[in-house]
Design a protein around this motif. Sequence first.
Motif, PDB file in Angstrom:
ATOM      1  N   UNK A 124      61.567 -20.443  36.780  1.00  0.00           N
ATOM      2  CA  UNK A 124      60.932 -20.613  38.079  1.00  0.00           C
ATOM      3  C   UNK A 124      60.076 -21.880  38.051  1.00  0.00           C
ATOM      4  N   UNK A 125      60.136 -22.686  39.116  1.00  0.00           N
ATOM      5  CA  UNK A 125      59.406 -23.961  39.157  1.00  0.00           C
ATOM      6  C   UNK A 125      58.444 -24.061  40.332  1.00  0.00           C
ATOM      7  N   UNK A 126      58.141 -22.957  40.988  1.00  0.00           N
ATOM      8  CA  UNK A 126      57.252 -23.035  42.143  1.00  0.00           C
ATOM      9  C   UNK A 126      55.827 -23.352  41.700  1.00  0.00           C
ATOM     10  N   UNK A 127      54.994 -23.727  42.665  1.00  0.00           N
ATOM     11  CA  UNK A 127      53.603 -24.084  42.388  1.00  0.00           C
ATOM     12  C   UNK A 127      52.847 -22.922  41.762  1.00  0.00           C
ATOM     13  N   UNK A 128      51.837 -23.270  40.977  1.00  0.00           N
ATOM     14  CA  UNK A 128      50.874 -22.285  40.504  1.00  0.00           C
ATOM     15  C   UNK A 128      49.740 -22.202  41.516  1.00  0.00           C
ATOM     16  N   UNK A 134      53.069 -32.022  43.508  1.00  0.00           N
ATOM     17  CA  UNK A 134      54.216 -32.495  44.285  1.00  0.00           C
ATOM     18  C   UNK A 134      55.518 -32.199  43.553  1.00  0.00           C
ATOM     19  N   UNK A 135      56.597 -32.214  44.289  1.00  0.00           N
ATOM     20  CA  UNK A 135      57.895 -31.835  43.723  1.00  0.00           C
ATOM     21  C   UNK A 135      58.261 -32.649  42.483  1.00  0.00           C
ATOM     22  N   UNK A 136      58.098 -33.964  42.538  1.00  0.00           N
ATOM     23  CA  UNK A 136      58.513 -34.804  41.411  1.00  0.00           C
ATOM     24  C   UNK A 136      57.869 -34.414  40.098  1.00  0.00           C
ATOM     25  N   UNK A 137      56.539 -34.438  40.002  1.00  0.00           N
ATOM     26  CA  UNK A 137      55.910 -34.056  38.744  1.00  0.00           C
ATOM     27  C   UNK A 137      56.118 -32.586  38.386  1.00  0.00           C
ATOM     28  N   UNK A 138      56.219 -31.724  39.372  1.00  0.00           N
ATOM     29  CA  UNK A 138      56.419 -30.305  39.071  1.00  0.00           C
ATOM     30  C   UNK A 138      57.749 -30.092  38.350  1.00  0.00           C
ATOM     31  N   UNK A 139      58.788 -30.760  38.813  1.00  0.00           N
ATOM     32  CA  UNK A 139      60.082 -30.607  38.147  1.00  0.00           C
ATOM     33  C   UNK A 139      60.156 -31.414  36.852  1.00  0.00           C
ATOM     34  N   UNK A 140      59.408 -32.501  36.743  1.00  0.00           N
ATOM     35  CA  UNK A 140      59.335 -33.180  35.443  1.00  0.00           C
ATOM     36  C   UNK A 140      58.697 -32.258  34.425  1.00  0.00           C
ATOM     37  N   UNK A 141      57.666 -31.536  34.828  1.00  0.00           N
ATOM     38  CA  UNK A 141      57.059 -30.555  33.924  1.00  0.00           C
ATOM     39  C   UNK A 141      58.084 -29.508  33.505  1.00  0.00           C
ATOM     40  N   UNK A 142      58.855 -29.020  34.462  1.00  0.00           N
ATOM     41  CA  UNK A 142      59.873 -28.021  34.136  1.00  0.00           C
ATOM     42  C   UNK A 142      60.859 -28.553  33.119  1.00  0.00           C
ATOM     43  N   UNK A 143      61.333 -29.777  33.302  1.00  0.00           N
ATOM     44  CA  UNK A 143      62.308 -30.334  32.367  1.00  0.00           C
ATOM     45  C   UNK A 143      61.713 -30.474  30.969  1.00  0.00           C
ATOM     46  N   UNK A 191      66.284 -32.377  45.776  1.00  0.00           N
ATOM     47  CA  UNK A 191      66.873 -33.355  44.869  1.00  0.00           C
ATOM     48  C   UNK A 191      66.306 -33.196  43.458  1.00  0.00           C
ATOM     49  N   UNK A 192      64.996 -33.006  43.353  1.00  0.00           N
ATOM     50  CA  UNK A 192      64.376 -32.829  42.038  1.00  0.00           C
ATOM     51  C   UNK A 192      64.906 -31.580  41.343  1.00  0.00           C
ATOM     52  N   UNK A 193      65.073 -30.497  42.105  1.00  0.00           N
ATOM     53  CA  UNK A 193      65.573 -29.263  41.518  1.00  0.00           C
ATOM     54  C   UNK A 193      67.016 -29.409  41.055  1.00  0.00           C
ATOM     55  N   UNK A 194      67.843 -30.049  41.859  1.00  0.00           N
ATOM     56  CA  UNK A 194      69.245 -30.216  41.475  1.00  0.00           C
ATOM     57  C   UNK A 194      69.385 -31.078  40.228  1.00  0.00           C
ATOM     58  N   UNK A 277      60.332 -24.430  50.871  1.00  0.00           N
ATOM     59  CA  UNK A 277      61.308 -25.144  50.056  1.00  0.00           C
ATOM     60  C   UNK A 277      62.569 -25.460  50.846  1.00  0.00           C
ATOM     61  N   UNK A 278      63.385 -26.361  50.279  1.00  0.00           N
ATOM     62  CA  UNK A 278      64.656 -26.727  50.904  1.00  0.00           C
ATOM     63  C   UNK A 278      65.571 -25.516  51.009  1.00  0.00           C
ATOM     64  N   UNK A 279      65.586 -24.683  49.973  1.00  0.00           N
ATOM     65  CA  UNK A 279      66.428 -23.497  49.993  1.00  0.00           C
ATOM     66  C   UNK A 279      66.039 -22.535  51.095  1.00  0.00           C
ATOM     67  N   UNK A 280      64.741 -22.333  51.299  1.00  0.00           N
ATOM     68  CA  UNK A 280      64.273 -21.448  52.361  1.00  0.00           C
ATOM     69  C   UNK A 280      64.630 -22.023  53.732  1.00  0.00           C
TER      70      UNK A 280
END
Length: 368
Positions: A124-128, A134-143, A191-194, A277-280
């Motif tokens: 899961x990559x949603x905000x805490x 922001x999306x970019x750093x949040x998904x960089x953290x996930x990676x 885009x970040x999630x994909x 989110x884009x999915x929602x």
Amino acid sequence: MSCTARAASSGGGTAAPEIAWFSALCDDDYEFLGVPDPTLASSWEHCAQIVAAAERNGFDNVLLPSGYSLGIDATAFAAGIATQTERINLLLAVRMGEMWPPQLARQLATIDHMAAGRLTVNIISSDLPGAPLPSGPRYRRTREYLEVLRTLLDGESVEFDGEFVKVQLDPPRVGTVSGRCPPFYFGGFSEDAKHTAAVAADVFLNWPDTVAGVAATVSEMRERAAAVGRQLTFGLRSHVIVRPTSAEAMAATRRLVSRLDDGAGAAIRARSLDSASVGVQRQAELRSGADADGFAEEGLWTGIGRARSGAGAAIVGDPDEVAAKLRAYQAVGIDAFILSGYPHLAECDLFGRLVLGSIAHQPLWHPM
């Protein structure tokens, strides 16, 4: 795909899919959608009953979702339920950023031993809450988290100097039962999630969509993964309403939303961390384009999304119609289904009795 025992699908429809259920740890269970029922609130007893029913009915896996501020803790629940199940895999949802990766790796390896190797992981990559990114750093953290987690769960030493994670560690003493990282299930449509899915996930989860819409997403994500030298397996997270006849299934859709106040439904959607989110947004598009009965296409009812963020549609019909819909999704590349229904315990038994026995299925993950 580096973790799962089954090879990534090249076209869909060639192997028996994984069929999983959902245990409502995040206060998401209703008899009447949007009307809270204290007897269905998330608790150890209620959610454990759902998992037991999923195992009894023969499901291959069960999603243990994380709502952060909603319901009960998924990781603690997974540890407890691991010792009370024997066959079913456990798909534990973990939110990146909540736990330091080395400690999370140790937790996952420990729970995997408690489950005799049956642990799989939903990323899961949603905000805490209180710490948005922001999306970019949040998904960089996930990676970064996923790279470190995979290395440690593969039993290797890690030396990582990233933006969010800086760590140097010897191989951990305690690894998983298989000695390998369990598969990472992952969903996201920005885009970040994909990009994150293409480079770091094993199973990409779609939300409910038309068969053509799912086919397009599978094709796109297969190309994205191939561009970085990887393969993905594909899953679909959807609700389901099955009854002995089509007329009964339609009646069940009407009953489910018969007490729903649209204002209350909007409030339920808004409280989720992924509500924008884009999915929602795609789920909202499906609802807006649906017919007068709420169907985006034959067998795909969007009424669930009136009071739920995230996956907001259901596969609806009699047993043959529901099975045919699953086969249609499988034909365009889906090899794993994570299903649910309201109330989750009753619908688990209905799907198990009416559909599951007629479909060949098997877990994606065979660790032994």
